[in-house]
Every structure is written in C-alpha cells, then in structure tokens.
Design a protein around this motif. Sequence first.
Motif, PDB file in Angstrom:
ATOM      1  N   PHE A 133       3.229  13.513 -37.694  1.00  0.00           N
ATOM      2  CA  PHE A 133       3.528  14.646 -38.530  1.00  0.00           C
ATOM      3  C   PHE A 133       5.200  14.786 -38.492  1.00  0.00           C
ATOM      4  O   PHE A 133       6.008  14.020 -37.858  1.00  0.00           O
ATOM      5  N   ARG A 134       5.708  15.180 -39.817  1.00  0.00           N
ATOM      6  CA  ARG A 134       7.074  15.294 -40.023  1.00  0.00           C
ATOM      7  C   ARG A 134       7.590  16.870 -39.799  1.00  0.00           C
ATOM      8  O   ARG A 134       6.900  17.811 -40.047  1.00  0.00           O
ATOM      9  N   PRO A 135       8.793  16.751 -39.403  1.00  0.00           N
ATOM     10  CA  PRO A 135       9.383  18.079 -39.310  1.00  0.00           C
ATOM     11  C   PRO A 135       9.566  18.992 -40.467  1.00  0.00           C
ATOM     12  O   PRO A 135       9.825  18.383 -41.548  1.00  0.00           O
ATOM     13  N   CYS A 136       9.454  20.076 -40.072  1.00  0.00           N
ATOM     14  CA  CYS A 136       9.510  21.192 -41.405  1.00  0.00           C
ATOM     15  C   CYS A 136      11.156  21.320 -41.785  1.00  0.00           C
ATOM     16  O   CYS A 136      11.937  21.382 -41.004  1.00  0.00           O
ATOM     17  N   LYS A 137      11.261  21.351 -43.108  1.00  0.00           N
ATOM     18  CA  LYS A 137      12.704  21.448 -43.618  1.00  0.00           C
ATOM     19  C   LYS A 137      13.382  22.690 -43.469  1.00  0.00           C
ATOM     20  O   LYS A 137      14.267  23.076 -43.258  1.00  0.00           O
ATOM     21  N   ARG A 138      12.310  23.895 -43.421  1.00  0.00           N
ATOM     22  CA  ARG A 138      12.724  25.055 -43.337  1.00  0.00           C
ATOM     23  C   ARG A 138      13.314  25.456 -41.735  1.00  0.00           C
ATOM     24  O   ARG A 138      14.284  25.954 -41.642  1.00  0.00           O
ATOM     25  N   CYS A 139      12.324  25.337 -40.776  1.00  0.00           N
ATOM     26  CA  CYS A 139      12.674  25.555 -39.376  1.00  0.00           C
ATOM     27  C   CYS A 139      13.263  24.560 -38.684  1.00  0.00           C
ATOM     28  O   CYS A 139      13.753  24.841 -37.584  1.00  0.00           O
ATOM     29  N   GLN A 140      13.446  23.462 -39.116  1.00  0.00           N
ATOM     30  CA  GLN A 140      13.896  22.204 -38.435  1.00  0.00           C
ATOM     31  C   GLN A 140      13.555  22.303 -37.041  1.00  0.00           C
ATOM     32  O   GLN A 140      14.474  22.295 -36.006  1.00  0.00           O
ATOM     33  N   PRO A 141      12.484  22.069 -36.680  1.00  0.00           N
ATOM     34  CA  PRO A 141      11.840  22.129 -35.223  1.00  0.00           C
ATOM     35  C   PRO A 141      12.468  21.014 -34.161  1.00  0.00           C
ATOM     36  O   PRO A 141      12.438  21.088 -33.213  1.00  0.00           O
ATOM     37  N   ASN A 142      13.345  19.909 -34.617  1.00  0.00           N
ATOM     38  CA  ASN A 142      13.842  19.293 -33.872  1.00  0.00           C
ATOM     39  C   ASN A 142      15.223  19.532 -33.646  1.00  0.00           C
ATOM     40  O   ASN A 142      15.912  18.642 -32.958  1.00  0.00           O
TER      41      ASN A 142
END
Length: 193
Positions: free
Chosen positions: A60-69
């Motif tokens: 899975f890739r991190p969300c651009k909007r919420c930046q989970p990393n």
Amino acid sequence: MVTDTEWKAIIENNPSYDDQFRYAVKTTKIFCRPSCPSRPPKRENITVYYDFTEPEKDGFRPCKRCQPNGKPVDDTLWVEEIDTIVQEQYAENLTLKELAYLAHGSESHLRHVFKKVTQKTPSQRLLDIRLTAAKKALLSSDKTISQIAREVGLPNVSYFIKKFKEVYGQSPKQYQLKHHENRHSTTLSKLIE
C-alpha cells in the motif's frame, strides 16, 4: 475484519485514533490515518494495521492528503498510484472528480502533477488504456464494436470509433476484420502444409 469501533473512527475522521492504527483500502492500494478527510471507502475493502510499517510492506502507498507517515508523498509515487487506479478501473465511469477522490487529492492538483510527471493528462492516459484494451478485445473476440466500446468504458460508440481511428489509422471494425482475416489465412496455411 474491521471492528465497529475502527469503522466508526474512520467514518467520523476521528483524530484521537491516529496514534493507534492506519487503514488501507484494497481497491486503491492507499493507506490513511483514521482522521483522513477523504470520503470513506466501503467497509469490506478496508484492512486495519496497528503496526504502522506494515501497510507499505503489504504494497500500500501513503495517502497524499493525510500523509500517514508524517511526511509529504512524492509526486512520482502519487502518479504511480493514480496510474494504478486508472489501469484497474478504466472500464468504469472514471471522471477526474472520481479519480481525485480515489487518489485522495484535489482535481486541479492531480491534473497538474500527473501532466508534469507523465507529459499526459489523466484523461489522455485513461483513453490510451481504454483503446489498448479495446484493441486486445477486437483481436480476441467476435463481440460487436458497441459491446467492446461499453466494456472498455467508452459507451459513446461514435467517439470510440473516432479516437480508435485517430490512434490506429483505421476503424475498429476494419482493424477487427483485418486481423481476423490474417488469423484465418494463417490457420489455413498451416492446415495445407
């Protein structure tokens, strides 16, 4: 299986759960914080992770909007994510608005970044994928042109024929007939030998 508590945190965009878990969406291959303001996906498409390193390990890739990393998502990575969505969902009514929703970004930013990275707009890429799928279907089936057009997400047959001819230099029917004749001739040649 997503628990009722996890589901409630996700649909309410509850930031108090951000330190507890991340959720990944199978259909988009994106993972988010529970507080992500993006429209919630279907519950059955969600996997919950309590180890924050696991979503990326699972592809899975991190969300651009919420930046989970906790850091911005690289534009190239985001474009790959968008392209994956387009490749997997090309047959659907995939508008720019829907694509922006699925990729967790704004329409204008998505269009700008995608064009900057690929030299094509998302709609041009979508058309390329649809026409490639149509070409394969024309070679491998005896379906009508309108059936194939609908199956690849281009229900306006006139538009489909026009775009196919622009790209391949002949109408879909001409392409289909030519390749079916070639296949038939090759089969006859083998039988004669």
